[in-house]
Design a protein around this motif. Structure first.
Motif, PDB file in Angstrom:
ATOM      1  N   GLY A 348       0.811  -1.207   0.000  1.00 27.58           N
ATOM      2  CA  GLY A 348       0.000   0.000   0.000  1.00 27.58           C
ATOM      3  C   GLY A 348       0.847   1.261   0.000  1.00 27.58           C
ATOM      4  O   GLY A 348       0.526   2.235  -0.690  1.00 27.58           O
ATOM      5  N   LYS A 349       1.947   1.246   0.756  1.00 31.28           N
ATOM      6  CA  LYS A 349       2.837   2.406   0.789  1.00 31.28           C
ATOM      7  C   LYS A 349       3.527   2.608  -0.555  1.00 31.28           C
ATOM      8  O   LYS A 349       3.728   3.739  -0.996  1.00 31.28           O
ATOM      9  N   ALA A 350       3.893   1.503  -1.210  1.00 29.43           N
ATOM     10  CA  ALA A 350       4.560   1.603  -2.511  1.00 29.43           C
ATOM     11  C   ALA A 350       3.599   2.122  -3.575  1.00 29.43           C
ATOM     12  O   ALA A 350       3.966   2.965  -4.411  1.00 29.43           O
ATOM     13  N   VAL A 351       2.356   1.627  -3.564  1.00 29.08           N
ATOM     14  CA  VAL A 351       1.354   2.109  -4.518  1.00 29.08           C
ATOM     15  C   VAL A 351       1.091   3.597  -4.310  1.00 29.08           C
ATOM     16  O   VAL A 351       0.860   4.340  -5.274  1.00 29.08           O
ATOM     17  N   ALA A 352       1.177   4.046  -3.050  1.00 33.60           N
ATOM     18  CA  ALA A 352       0.960   5.457  -2.733  1.00 33.60           C
ATOM     19  C   ALA A 352       2.217   6.311  -2.929  1.00 33.60           C
ATOM     20  O   ALA A 352       2.214   7.494  -2.592  1.00 33.60           O
ATOM     21  N   LYS A 353       3.277   5.711  -3.448  1.00 33.95           N
ATOM     22  CA  LYS A 353       4.548   6.393  -3.741  1.00 33.95           C
ATOM     23  C   LYS A 353       5.279   6.885  -2.486  1.00 33.95           C
ATOM     24  O   LYS A 353       6.087   7.800  -2.550  1.00 33.95           O
ATOM     25  N   GLN A 354       5.013   6.251  -1.348  1.00 32.90           N
ATOM     26  CA  GLN A 354       5.713   6.614  -0.115  1.00 32.90           C
ATOM     27  C   GLN A 354       7.069   5.925  -0.017  1.00 32.90           C
ATOM     28  O   GLN A 354       8.000   6.450   0.596  1.00 32.90           O
ATOM     29  N   ILE A 355       7.159   4.730  -0.597  1.00 30.19           N
ATOM     30  CA  ILE A 355       8.404   3.977  -0.679  1.00 30.19           C
ATOM     31  C   ILE A 355       8.443   3.299  -2.038  1.00 30.19           C
ATOM     32  O   ILE A 355       7.435   3.253  -2.748  1.00 30.19           O
ATOM     33  N   THR A 356       9.596   2.751  -2.401  1.00 32.69           N
ATOM     34  CA  THR A 356       9.678   1.994  -3.648  1.00 32.69           C
ATOM     35  C   THR A 356       9.224   0.555  -3.400  1.00 32.69           C
ATOM     36  O   THR A 356       9.195   0.086  -2.260  1.00 32.69           O
ATOM     37  N   PHE A 357       8.909  -0.132  -4.467  1.00 32.67           N
ATOM     38  CA  PHE A 357       8.521  -1.540  -4.342  1.00 32.67           C
ATOM     39  C   PHE A 357       9.708  -2.386  -3.884  1.00 32.67           C
ATOM     40  O   PHE A 357       9.539  -3.341  -3.130  1.00 32.67           O
ATOM     41  N   LYS A 358      10.902  -2.020  -4.306  1.00 34.64           N
ATOM     42  CA  LYS A 358      12.093  -2.730  -3.841  1.00 34.64           C
ATOM     43  C   LYS A 358      12.251  -2.565  -2.342  1.00 34.64           C
ATOM     44  O   LYS A 358      12.545  -3.541  -1.626  1.00 34.64           O
ATOM     45  N   GLN A 359      12.056  -1.354  -1.839  1.00 31.41           N
ATOM     46  CA  GLN A 359      12.169  -1.135  -0.393  1.00 31.41           C
ATOM     47  C   GLN A 359      11.080  -1.885   0.352  1.00 31.41           C
ATOM     48  O   GLN A 359      11.307  -2.410   1.453  1.00 31.41           O
ATOM     49  N   ALA A 360       9.903  -1.969  -0.223  1.00 29.38           N
ATOM     50  CA  ALA A 360       8.816  -2.730   0.397  1.00 29.38           C
ATOM     51  C   ALA A 360       9.223  -4.186   0.591  1.00 29.38           C
ATOM     52  O   ALA A 360       8.990  -4.781   1.656  1.00 29.38           O
ATOM     53  N   LEU A 361       9.867  -4.760  -0.424  1.00 34.79           N
ATOM     54  CA  LEU A 361      10.318  -6.150  -0.334  1.00 34.79           C
ATOM     55  C   LEU A 361      11.425  -6.312   0.702  1.00 34.79           C
ATOM     56  O   LEU A 361      11.454  -7.297   1.444  1.00 34.79           O
ATOM     57  N   VAL A 362      12.328  -5.344   0.755  1.00 35.01           N
ATOM     58  CA  VAL A 362      13.391  -5.369   1.765  1.00 35.01           C
ATOM     59  C   VAL A 362      12.775  -5.367   3.162  1.00 35.01           C
ATOM     60  O   VAL A 362      13.186  -6.136   4.052  1.00 35.01           O
ATOM     61  N   ASN A 363      11.777  -4.536   3.363  1.00 35.86           N
ATOM     62  CA  ASN A 363      11.142  -4.428   4.677  1.00 35.86           C
ATOM     63  C   ASN A 363      10.410  -5.714   5.058  1.00 35.86           C
ATOM     64  O   ASN A 363      10.463  -6.144   6.221  1.00 35.86           O
ATOM     65  N   VAL A 364       9.721  -6.317   4.102  1.00 37.77           N
ATOM     66  CA  VAL A 364       8.995  -7.555   4.384  1.00 37.77           C
ATOM     67  C   VAL A 364       9.978  -8.684   4.673  1.00 37.77           C
ATOM     68  O   VAL A 364       9.757  -9.496   5.585  1.00 37.77           O
ATOM     69  N   GLU A 365      11.061  -8.754   3.916  1.00 35.70           N
ATOM     70  CA  GLU A 365      12.057  -9.796   4.150  1.00 35.70           C
ATOM     71  C   GLU A 365      12.664  -9.666   5.554  1.00 35.70           C
ATOM     72  O   GLU A 365      12.868 -10.669   6.248  1.00 35.70           O
ATOM     73  N   ALA A 366      12.935  -8.442   5.974  1.00 35.22           N
ATOM     74  CA  ALA A 366      13.471  -8.210   7.320  1.00 35.22           C
ATOM     75  C   ALA A 366      12.452  -8.638   8.376  1.00 35.22           C
ATOM     76  O   ALA A 366      12.818  -9.231   9.411  1.00 35.22           O
ATOM     77  N   TYR A 367      11.174  -8.358   8.118  1.00 39.03           N
ATOM     78  CA  TYR A 367      10.128  -8.780   9.053  1.00 39.03           C
ATOM     79  C   TYR A 367      10.090 -10.301   9.154  1.00 39.03           C
ATOM     80  O   TYR A 367       9.978 -10.860  10.257  1.00 39.03           O
ATOM     81  N   ILE A 368      10.157 -10.978   8.004  1.00 41.20           N
ATOM     82  CA  ILE A 368      10.114 -12.437   8.003  1.00 41.20           C
ATOM     83  C   ILE A 368      11.274 -13.006   8.812  1.00 41.20           C
ATOM     84  O   ILE A 368      11.090 -13.947   9.610  1.00 41.20           O
ATOM     85  N   ALA A 369      12.466 -12.455   8.631  1.00 40.65           N
ATOM     86  CA  ALA A 369      13.631 -12.933   9.375  1.00 40.65           C
ATOM     87  C   ALA A 369      13.408 -12.807  10.881  1.00 40.65           C
ATOM     88  O   ALA A 369      13.665 -13.750  11.647  1.00 40.65           O
ATOM     89  N   ASP A 370      12.922 -11.654  11.329  1.00 39.64           N
ATOM     90  CA  ASP A 370      12.668 -11.444  12.758  1.00 39.64           C
ATOM     91  C   ASP A 370      11.581 -12.391  13.268  1.00 39.64           C
ATOM     92  O   ASP A 370      11.672 -12.922  14.380  1.00 39.64           O
ATOM     93  N   ASP A 371      10.551 -12.585  12.433  1.00 46.92           N
ATOM     94  CA  ASP A 371       9.431 -13.429  12.847  1.00 46.92           C
ATOM     95  C   ASP A 371       9.863 -14.890  12.985  1.00 46.92           C
ATOM     96  O   ASP A 371       9.527 -15.556  13.976  1.00 46.92           O
ATOM     97  N   LEU A 372      10.611 -15.392  12.010  1.00 50.16           N
ATOM     98  CA  LEU A 372      11.076 -16.778  12.081  1.00 50.16           C
ATOM     99  C   LEU A 372      12.007 -16.975  13.275  1.00 50.16           C
ATOM    100  O   LEU A 372      11.948 -18.001  13.979  1.00 50.16           O
ATOM    101  N   LYS A 373      12.865 -15.996  13.511  1.00 50.72           N
ATOM    102  CA  LYS A 373      13.782 -16.079  14.647  1.00 50.72           C
ATOM    103  C   LYS A 373      13.013 -16.134  15.960  1.00 50.72           C
ATOM    104  O   LYS A 373      13.335 -16.933  16.856  1.00 50.72           O
TER     105      LYS A 373
END
Length: 383
Positions: A348-373
């Protein structure tokens, strides 16, 4: 249902939430374990939670009854932990009147779709709708590009939301948003959504066969203007297929007759008598049996009569071809329920031009790492 080999007791649930709660309680108590649970969680989640048993011995001998996409979605590695239930393939409907007015044709590739969007822009027409709450189109393109967000390597998960394939998919949306080629109509307001689709200001709409009756019911001015075409592919790639993901049904651990469960579902999904039993009395139609290799004899009947400029036979062929090439498998890891809401937020933030889609993926990947840990699940981030 016309079969006498397996006796089935069907227990109806109030809704999906109730089903999930009741299933979890049963699996924890280990009492009255059902022999079939319709897919409500990614296959890996069911395996990690100790719910899904290995049914390879029962599925392997009957693989030829199912399409490649259905088989792919039922596998983890080289073993079947799910019953092949099939995925509804994506294709595209385009407003032929809108495209003709701009002197352009239906895009065959995602790169062409961007060019088409730029050609439509001067008239205020958008080439595609990207709802801020719905990142499923990103999953579709990542699946098409052959990305692997999750895979199992020995005793750990490999997480990869930054592969060239994923970034290739993300770049399509980045170009669309950067150039203002998309609308952002939300699915939360269906009347406004359908009204916009019907207005002639939207050129293309990725969809699936089951959504077509809703389009015809809610459209007024554009009936007869639409054309069904294959979903765009990526330039330079062959055989990428049609997006479509299935959540496979499972035979829960504790079921004493897994062979009977597999036999029943196979009958229901692939046998002509089983498929016929699913015919809707009100409409007289049979749902497209997505688990089959060839669904061509069923697709024409599900095509609405007023929506398209093409004949039901022509539209049916587009649907059948998409189903024949549906990808099916796209591993979503052991914590899908946790990371998908994060993807929705970042999308939603990427579609609204608040962040890039690449940054959105970076953020989700970081979340997944923390969640799995935090959950004690072994993982590594792909290099």
């Amino acid at each position: 249902m016309s079969q006498d080999q397996v006796k089935v007791k069907y227990v109806q649930q109030a809704d999906n939430v109730a089903m999930q709660t009741n299933f979890r309680n049963v699996m924890e108590s280990k009492k009255d374990v059902p022999c079939l649970a319709q897919g409500f969680a990614p296959l890996a989640t069911s395996l990690v939670n100790g719910w899904a048993q290995d049914i390879t011995a029962y599925v392997k001998p009957i693989e030829d009854k199912f399409g490649a996409g259905a088989l792919s979605a039922a596998k983890l590695g080289d073993k079947y932990y799910g019953i092949p239930t099939g995925a509804s393939a994506k294709f595209m409907v385009v407003n032929s009147k809108t495209l003709k007015a701009a002197g352009v044709e239906a895009p065959k590739t995602w790169e062409e779709l961007i060019k088409t969007g730029k050609a439509l822009a001067p008239s205020g027409t958008k080439v595609i709708n990207l709802a801020g709450e719905d990142p499923s189109v990103l999953l579709d393109l990542a699946q098409q590009a052959k990305a692997e967000w999750f895979k199992i390597d020995g005793d750990k998960w490999v997480v990869n939301l930054h592969s060239p394939e994923t970034l290739k998919a993300a770049d399509v949306f980045q170009q669309i948003v950067d150039n203002g080629l998309n609308s952002t109509q939300t699915y939360k307001d269906r009347p406004a959504l359908y009204s916009y689709f019907d207005s002639g200001k939207l050129a293309t709409l990725p969809t699936q066969w089951w959504s077509l009756p809703g389009l015809q019911t809610n459209f007024k001015t554009s009936l007869g203007d639409w054309q069904a075409v294959p979903i765009p592919q990526f330039e330079g790639g062959a055989g990428q297929g049609a997006p479509g993901r299935a959540t496979a049904s499972i035979v829960p651990v504790g079921c004493k007759t897994p062979d009977a469960a597999v036999k029943f579902v196979t009958f229901a999904l692939t046998d002509p008598k089983g498929i016929e039993a699913s015919r809707t009395k009100d409409t007289g139609t049979v749902a497209v049996p997505a688990a089959l290799k060839d669904v061509s004899q069923y697709t024409e009947a599900v095509v609405p009569t007023k929506l398209f400029a093409q004949s039901p036979k022509e539209v049916g062929k587009v649907i059948a071809d998409a189903q024949a090439n549906v990808i099916g498998g796209f591993e979503q890891g052991p914590d899908y329920d946790s990371w998908f809401p994060q993807l929705q937020d970042q999308w939603g933030k990427a579609v609204a031009k608040q962040i890039t889609f690449k940054q959105a993926l970076v953020n989700v990947e970081a979340y997944i790492a923390d969640d799995l840990k935090s959950k004690g699940i072994a993982y590594t981030i792909a290099k």
